[in-house]
Design a protein around this motif. Structure first.
Motif, PDB file in Angstrom:
ATOM      1  N   PRO A 120      46.110 -42.519 -61.705  1.00  0.00           N
ATOM      2  CA  PRO A 120      45.581 -42.629 -63.073  1.00  0.00           C
ATOM      3  C   PRO A 120      44.400 -41.718 -63.365  1.00  0.00           C
ATOM      4  CG  PRO A 120      45.030 -44.578 -61.772  1.00  0.00           C
ATOM      5  CD  PRO A 120      46.015 -43.791 -60.974  1.00  0.00           C
ATOM      6  N   LYS A 121      43.630 -41.320 -62.327  1.00  0.00           N
ATOM      7  CA  LYS A 121      42.495 -40.422 -62.530  1.00  0.00           C
ATOM      8  C   LYS A 121      42.837 -38.987 -62.137  1.00  0.00           C
ATOM      9  CE  LYS A 121      38.896 -43.934 -61.820  1.00  0.00           C
ATOM     10  NZ  LYS A 121      37.714 -44.324 -61.011  1.00  0.00           N
ATOM     11  N   GLY A 122      44.123 -38.734 -61.955  1.00  0.00           N
ATOM     12  CA  GLY A 122      44.575 -37.432 -61.482  1.00  0.00           C
ATOM     13  C   GLY A 122      44.846 -36.429 -62.573  1.00  0.00           C
ATOM     14  N   ASP A 123      45.741 -35.507 -62.267  1.00  0.00           N
ATOM     15  CA  ASP A 123      46.049 -34.386 -63.146  1.00  0.00           C
ATOM     16  C   ASP A 123      47.493 -34.508 -63.644  1.00  0.00           C
ATOM     17  OD1 ASP A 123      46.304 -31.995 -64.454  1.00  0.00           O
ATOM     18  OD2 ASP A 123      46.204 -30.747 -62.661  1.00  0.00           O
ATOM     19  N   PRO A 124      47.681 -34.852 -64.923  1.00  0.00           N
ATOM     20  CA  PRO A 124      49.046 -34.979 -65.459  1.00  0.00           C
ATOM     21  C   PRO A 124      49.865 -33.700 -65.319  1.00  0.00           C
ATOM     22  CG  PRO A 124      47.441 -35.931 -66.972  1.00  0.00           C
ATOM     23  CD  PRO A 124      46.666 -35.207 -65.914  1.00  0.00           C
ATOM     24  N   SER A 125      49.202 -32.544 -65.360  1.00  0.00           N
ATOM     25  CA  SER A 125      49.936 -31.290 -65.252  1.00  0.00           C
ATOM     26  C   SER A 125      50.544 -31.117 -63.860  1.00  0.00           C
ATOM     27  CB  SER A 125      49.026 -30.099 -65.579  1.00  0.00           C
ATOM     28  OG  SER A 125      48.053 -29.907 -64.576  1.00  0.00           O
ATOM     29  N   PHE A 126      49.899 -31.699 -62.837  1.00  0.00           N
ATOM     30  CA  PHE A 126      50.453 -31.616 -61.486  1.00  0.00           C
ATOM     31  C   PHE A 126      51.728 -32.439 -61.383  1.00  0.00           C
ATOM     32  CE2 PHE A 126      50.769 -33.051 -57.030  1.00  0.00           C
ATOM     33  CZ  PHE A 126      50.856 -31.819 -56.412  1.00  0.00           C
ATOM     34  N   GLN A 127      51.733 -33.598 -62.020  1.00  0.00           N
ATOM     35  CA  GLN A 127      52.941 -34.419 -62.038  1.00  0.00           C
ATOM     36  C   GLN A 127      54.086 -33.634 -62.662  1.00  0.00           C
ATOM     37  OE1 GLN A 127      52.481 -38.384 -63.583  1.00  0.00           O
ATOM     38  NE2 GLN A 127      50.368 -38.556 -62.870  1.00  0.00           N
ATOM     39  N   LYS A 128      53.775 -32.930 -63.740  1.00  0.00           N
ATOM     40  CA  LYS A 128      54.799 -32.138 -64.432  1.00  0.00           C
ATOM     41  C   LYS A 128      55.319 -31.021 -63.523  1.00  0.00           C
ATOM     42  CE  LYS A 128      55.587 -29.629 -68.749  1.00  0.00           C
ATOM     43  NZ  LYS A 128      54.973 -29.144 -70.019  1.00  0.00           N
ATOM     44  N   LYS A 129      54.406 -30.368 -62.796  1.00  0.00           N
ATOM     45  CA  LYS A 129      54.808 -29.285 -61.884  1.00  0.00           C
ATOM     46  C   LYS A 129      55.687 -29.822 -60.763  1.00  0.00           C
ATOM     47  CE  LYS A 129      50.480 -26.783 -62.662  1.00  0.00           C
ATOM     48  NZ  LYS A 129      49.146 -26.487 -62.079  1.00  0.00           N
ATOM     49  N   LEU A 130      55.318 -30.966 -60.213  1.00  0.00           N
ATOM     50  CA  LEU A 130      56.093 -31.558 -59.124  1.00  0.00           C
ATOM     51  C   LEU A 130      57.483 -31.957 -59.604  1.00  0.00           C
ATOM     52  CD1 LEU A 130      56.282 -32.500 -56.222  1.00  0.00           C
ATOM     53  CD2 LEU A 130      55.131 -34.624 -56.867  1.00  0.00           C
ATOM     54  N   LYS A 131      57.546 -32.569 -60.779  1.00  0.00           N
ATOM     55  CA  LYS A 131      58.848 -32.945 -61.342  1.00  0.00           C
ATOM     56  C   LYS A 131      59.702 -31.715 -61.608  1.00  0.00           C
ATOM     57  CE  LYS A 131      58.978 -36.083 -64.601  1.00  0.00           C
ATOM     58  NZ  LYS A 131      58.607 -36.854 -65.814  1.00  0.00           N
ATOM     59  N   GLU A 132      59.071 -30.623 -62.014  1.00  0.00           N
ATOM     60  CA  GLU A 132      59.815 -29.398 -62.302  1.00  0.00           C
ATOM     61  C   GLU A 132      60.429 -28.819 -61.023  1.00  0.00           C
ATOM     62  OE1 GLU A 132      61.501 -26.401 -64.595  1.00  0.00           O
ATOM     63  OE2 GLU A 132      60.647 -28.345 -65.127  1.00  0.00           O
ATOM     64  N   VAL A 133      59.687 -28.869 -59.910  1.00  0.00           N
ATOM     65  CA  VAL A 133      60.218 -28.394 -58.639  1.00  0.00           C
ATOM     66  C   VAL A 133      61.438 -29.233 -58.246  1.00  0.00           C
ATOM     67  CG1 VAL A 133      59.779 -28.210 -56.157  1.00  0.00           C
ATOM     68  CG2 VAL A 133      58.043 -27.464 -57.782  1.00  0.00           C
ATOM     69  N   ILE A 134      61.306 -30.552 -58.372  1.00  0.00           N
ATOM     70  CA  ILE A 134      62.416 -31.442 -58.031  1.00  0.00           C
ATOM     71  C   ILE A 134      63.601 -31.190 -58.956  1.00  0.00           C
ATOM     72  CG2 ILE A 134      63.166 -33.856 -57.884  1.00  0.00           C
ATOM     73  CD1 ILE A 134      60.208 -34.560 -57.274  1.00  0.00           C
ATOM     74  N   HIS A 164      62.327 -39.688 -58.400  1.00  0.00           N
ATOM     75  CA  HIS A 164      61.683 -39.219 -57.171  1.00  0.00           C
ATOM     76  C   HIS A 164      60.169 -39.361 -57.273  1.00  0.00           C
ATOM     77  CE1 HIS A 164      65.521 -37.701 -55.894  1.00  0.00           C
ATOM     78  NE2 HIS A 164      65.020 -37.043 -54.870  1.00  0.00           N
ATOM     79  N   LEU A 165      59.622 -38.938 -58.405  1.00  0.00           N
ATOM     80  CA  LEU A 165      58.173 -39.018 -58.579  1.00  0.00           C
ATOM     81  C   LEU A 165      57.702 -40.463 -58.529  1.00  0.00           C
ATOM     82  CD1 LEU A 165      55.454 -37.673 -59.163  1.00  0.00           C
ATOM     83  CD2 LEU A 165      55.983 -37.817 -61.608  1.00  0.00           C
ATOM     84  N   GLY A 166      58.433 -41.351 -59.159  1.00  0.00           N
ATOM     85  CA  GLY A 166      58.069 -42.768 -59.148  1.00  0.00           C
ATOM     86  C   GLY A 166      58.066 -43.353 -57.751  1.00  0.00           C
TER      87      GLY A 166
END
Length: 220
Positions: A120-134, A164-166
């Motif tokens: 929750p205190k992280g970087d939403p853009s990183f989540q998006k990047k990780l999902k994009e790789v997957i 996967h992210l979840g």
């Protein structure tokens, strides 16, 4: 005179200390509340050392995330090549499970940072990047070991990457109690066999649902 390997080790150690400081501070007060002064004090280095490696805290976060995304992307790319080579062999010979196991091992090695940036205190853009790789890597693998898609590719990859992210977030937040090898098996079962199958839906009910859904598909 210090050799190159010693210099590289020292640089890696310093950068790791700075990233660890970033991780701790993000967990305590979020990225927006962090200053370079906070980072240097926590890492026990001077400002000159910090600026030798990073322009500012944004550059630090971006480089730290980029390094992990590059490692994950490389793992995924090598996995696809091996799966594509072995797709017509027995399931036991596929290298998909070892890849996912290595992915969870990588996440485990960087657990504190990954938990924070995906939290929750992280970087939403990183989540998006990780999902994009997957997303980018999952479709070729699914097409290779599968057949004709029954749903549009964009929805399939969105489902797989979000799922996967979840799972990754839950595993990190729950203290990584399940070993990477077991997580690899669980994720492969959910991805390749489907939630209904792993939830224990009977074969008869699965067949009935498949027939119903097929009957509801729009006719060409």
């Amino acid at each position: 005179m210090m050799d190159e390997q010693a210099v590289d080790r020292r640089v890696s150690r310093t950068k790791r200390m700075i990233r660890d400081a970033l991780t701790e501070l993000m967990e305590e007060k979020g990225f927006d509340g962090i200053t370079v002064k906070d980072l240097t004090a926590r890492a026990d280095i001077n400002r000159g050392t910090f600026y030798l490696h990073y322009k500012d805290k944004y550059d630090l976060l971006e480089q730290s995330e980029a390094e992990l995304i590059a490692e994950i992307s490389a793992l995924a790319a090598s996995s696809f090549l091996r799966v594509a080579t072995n797709y017509n062999k027995q399931v036991s010979e596929w290298t998909l499970l070892p890849f996912v196991e290595k992915l969870f091992e990588l996440l485990q090695e960087n657990a504190d940072f990954m938990r924070v940036v995906l939290g929750p205190k992280g970087d939403p853009s990183f989540q998006k990047k990780l999902k994009e790789v997957i997303r980018e890597r999952s479709l070729p693998i699914l097409k290779t070991i599968g057949g004709e898609l029954l749903v549009p590719a964009e929805y399939l990859t969105a489902y797989v990457s979000s799922a996967h992210l979840g799972v990754i977030q839950n595993w990190l937040e729950s203290g990584m109690k399940t070993p990477p090898k077991e997580m690899a098996l669980f994720l492969a079962q959910m991805t390749l066999l489907g939630p209904g199958y792993v939830a224990g839906v009977s074969r008869e009910n699965m067949t009935a649902m498949r027939q119903y859904l097929e009957s509801e598909r729009p006719k060409p």
